[in-house]
Design an enzyme around this catalytic site. Structure first.
Site, PDB file in Angstrom:
ATOM      1  N   LYS A  16      16.425  25.410  -8.638  1.00  0.00           N
ATOM      2  CA  LYS A  16      16.465  25.161 -10.082  1.00  0.00           C
ATOM      3  C   LYS A  16      15.070  25.307 -10.676  1.00  0.00           C
ATOM      4  O   LYS A  16      14.118  24.707 -10.196  1.00  0.00           O
ATOM      5  CB  LYS A  16      17.001  23.751 -10.355  1.00  0.00           C
ATOM      6  CG  LYS A  16      18.422  23.551  -9.856  1.00  0.00           C
ATOM      7  CD  LYS A  16      18.886  22.117 -10.038  1.00  0.00           C
ATOM      8  CE  LYS A  16      18.168  21.154  -9.147  1.00  0.00           C
ATOM      9  NZ  LYS A  16      18.745  19.796  -9.151  1.00  0.00           N
ATOM     10  N   THR A  22      16.503  14.459 -20.595  1.00  0.00           N
ATOM     11  CA  THR A  22      16.924  15.251 -19.429  1.00  0.00           C
ATOM     12  C   THR A  22      17.265  14.362 -18.227  1.00  0.00           C
ATOM     13  O   THR A  22      17.412  14.859 -17.117  1.00  0.00           O
ATOM     14  CB  THR A  22      15.812  16.229 -19.013  1.00  0.00           C
ATOM     15  OG1 THR A  22      14.612  15.471 -18.829  1.00  0.00           O
ATOM     16  CG2 THR A  22      15.586  17.302 -20.046  1.00  0.00           C
ATOM     17  N   GLY A  52      19.086  12.795 -15.484  1.00  0.00           N
ATOM     18  CA  GLY A  52      20.352  13.079 -14.810  1.00  0.00           C
ATOM     19  C   GLY A  52      20.793  14.536 -14.843  1.00  0.00           C
ATOM     20  O   GLY A  52      21.920  14.845 -14.434  1.00  0.00           O
ATOM     21  N   THR A  53      19.925  15.435 -15.295  1.00  0.00           N
ATOM     22  CA  THR A  53      20.374  16.839 -15.380  1.00  0.00           C
ATOM     23  C   THR A  53      20.776  17.403 -14.010  1.00  0.00           C
ATOM     24  O   THR A  53      21.740  18.168 -13.908  1.00  0.00           O
ATOM     25  CB  THR A  53      19.294  17.767 -15.998  1.00  0.00           C
ATOM     26  OG1 THR A  53      18.052  17.447 -15.404  1.00  0.00           O
ATOM     27  CG2 THR A  53      19.202  17.625 -17.485  1.00  0.00           C
ATOM     28  N   GLY A  54      20.027  17.023 -12.962  1.00  0.00           N
ATOM     29  CA  GLY A  54      20.354  17.519 -11.612  1.00  0.00           C
ATOM     30  C   GLY A  54      21.733  17.036 -11.172  1.00  0.00           C
ATOM     31  O   GLY A  54      22.516  17.795 -10.584  1.00  0.00           O
ATOM     32  N   CYS A  55      22.038  15.774 -11.476  1.00  0.00           N
ATOM     33  CA  CYS A  55      23.346  15.208 -11.114  1.00  0.00           C
ATOM     34  C   CYS A  55      24.452  15.935 -11.873  1.00  0.00           C
ATOM     35  O   CYS A  55      25.493  16.283 -11.308  1.00  0.00           O
ATOM     36  CB  CYS A  55      23.418  13.721 -11.481  1.00  0.00           C
ATOM     37  SG  CYS A  55      22.094  12.726 -10.822  1.00  0.00           S
TER      38      CYS A  55
HETATM   39  N1  PLP Z   1      19.394   7.539  -9.931  1.00  0.00           N
HETATM   40  C1  PLP Z   1      20.412   7.911  -9.198  1.00  0.00           C
HETATM   41  C2  PLP Z   1      21.369   6.867  -8.715  1.00  0.00           C
HETATM   42  C3  PLP Z   1      20.582   9.246  -8.926  1.00  0.00           C
HETATM   43  O1  PLP Z   1      21.601   9.656  -8.169  1.00  0.00           O
HETATM   44  C4  PLP Z   1      19.658  10.190  -9.422  1.00  0.00           C
HETATM   45  C5  PLP Z   1      19.775  11.607  -9.237  1.00  0.00           C
HETATM   46  O2  PLP Z   1      20.542  12.183  -8.590  1.00  0.00           O
HETATM   47  C6  PLP Z   1      18.619   9.781 -10.129  1.00  0.00           C
HETATM   48  C7  PLP Z   1      18.499   8.448 -10.382  1.00  0.00           C
HETATM   49  C8  PLP Z   1      17.604  10.758 -10.588  1.00  0.00           C
HETATM   50  O3  PLP Z   1      17.862  11.200 -11.824  1.00  0.00           O
HETATM   51  P1  PLP Z   1      16.618  11.766 -12.588  1.00  0.00           P
HETATM   52  O4  PLP Z   1      16.146  12.916 -11.759  1.00  0.00           O
HETATM   53  O5  PLP Z   1      17.105  12.194 -13.880  1.00  0.00           O
HETATM   54  O6  PLP Z   1      15.616  10.651 -12.625  1.00  0.00           O
END
Ligand code: PLP
Length: 253
Positions: free
Chosen positions: A165, A199, A201-204
């Site tokens: 990504k 942004t 949680g974008t990866g999730c």
């Molecule tokens: N918290 C949890 C429980 C997650 O599963 C994730 C990402 O997969 C995150 C935080 C991270 O999200 P961010 O990269 O937006 O901080």
């Protein structure tokens, strides 16, 4: 009895109680994409839009119980794996995927939150366990650029597909994600870079969208292409929303 089925996604992830990332986000995405989400909790975090205050892993026997209890009843059409807080949780998840011969497994190698807090107890152990036990079972692994560097996935892998990504690249105007499928030409998916702080949680959201579309029968390239469009649209829609004191979520509604 009706012959109709749900397309099902098993989401295996941590809880972000602010709802922007982790399991809550995964479930919202699956629902939005007309799939039936199931959820296995790997960890509970105390987090909001600007910090992760605490994180507690679910104990290994409870993690195994959740997986076994769901899977002895329902085999999902796809699996989305997010936060796995330690090497034990990686091994248990990998063993269960093998035991039930699960397909369409998308792994987001969550290591550090965007606010800078590690989401794995011991980074070295967590990385080794992922590479040894989990990634070889994956259909797709979705690192961002810093994760790909730590995991040695910048140029893909011979055994499984990698979606690199490009959100963290230096490029000012565009964001290119590269899909590397073993034995195929690389595919590049490019969108306009959006200046925006929402942004979280974008990866999730991207990885659960890919899982949901695989569950509905799209090919990997189709699922990635459509998910890239969707995440770009969700970021664009949420970019002017005021939500929390830090980095708000993308707009999924
Ligand atoms: N918290 C949890 C429980 C997650 O599963 C994730 C990402 O997969 C995150 C935080 C991270 O999200 P961010 O990269 O937006 O901080």
């Amino acid at each position: 009895m009706s012959q109709r089925n749900y397309s099902t996604v098993l989401c295996i992830a941590g809880i972000d109680p602010s709802g922007g990332a982790g399991l809550l986000a995964d479930v919202k995405v699956c629902q939005k994409l007309h799939t039936y989400a199931m959820g296995i909790v790997t960890a509970i975090t105390a987090q909001n839009t600007f910090e992760v205050n605490a994180s507690e892993a679910i104990n290994p026997s409870m993690l195994r119980d959740q997986l076994e209890t769901v899977l002895c009843d329902i085999i999902p059409d796809a699996v989305k794996i997010g936060m796995l807080p330690n090497a034990d949780s990686v091994k248990i998840t990998a063993e269960t995927i093998s035991k039930y011969n699960l397909h369409n497994v998308v792994v987001d190698p969550v290591l550090i939150s965007s606010t800078g807090t590690p989401l794995v107890d011991d980074l070295k152990d967590g990385i080794e366990a992922r590479k040894k036990y989990l990634f070889p079972l994956a259909t797709l692994v979705t690192p961002n650029i810093p994760e790909a560097e730590i995991l040695g996935l910048n140029n893909g892998n011979k055994e499984y597909a990698v979606l690199l990504k490009g959100g963290h690249s230096e490029h000012k105007n565009e964001c290119s994600d590269i899909l590397m499928i073993p034995g195929q030409e690389n595919m590049v998916f490019t969108s306009k870079k959006l200046e925006c702080k929402n942004t979280h949680g974008t990866g999730c959201v991207l990885s659960s969208s890919i899982s949901a579309l695989l569950a509905r029968g799209l090919s990997l390239a189709q699922a990635v292409n459509a998910s890239k469009d969707l995440i770009t649209r969700y970021i664009n829609r949420g970019k002017d929303i005021s939500f929390g004191k830090g980095n708000g979520p993308v707009w999924l509604l």
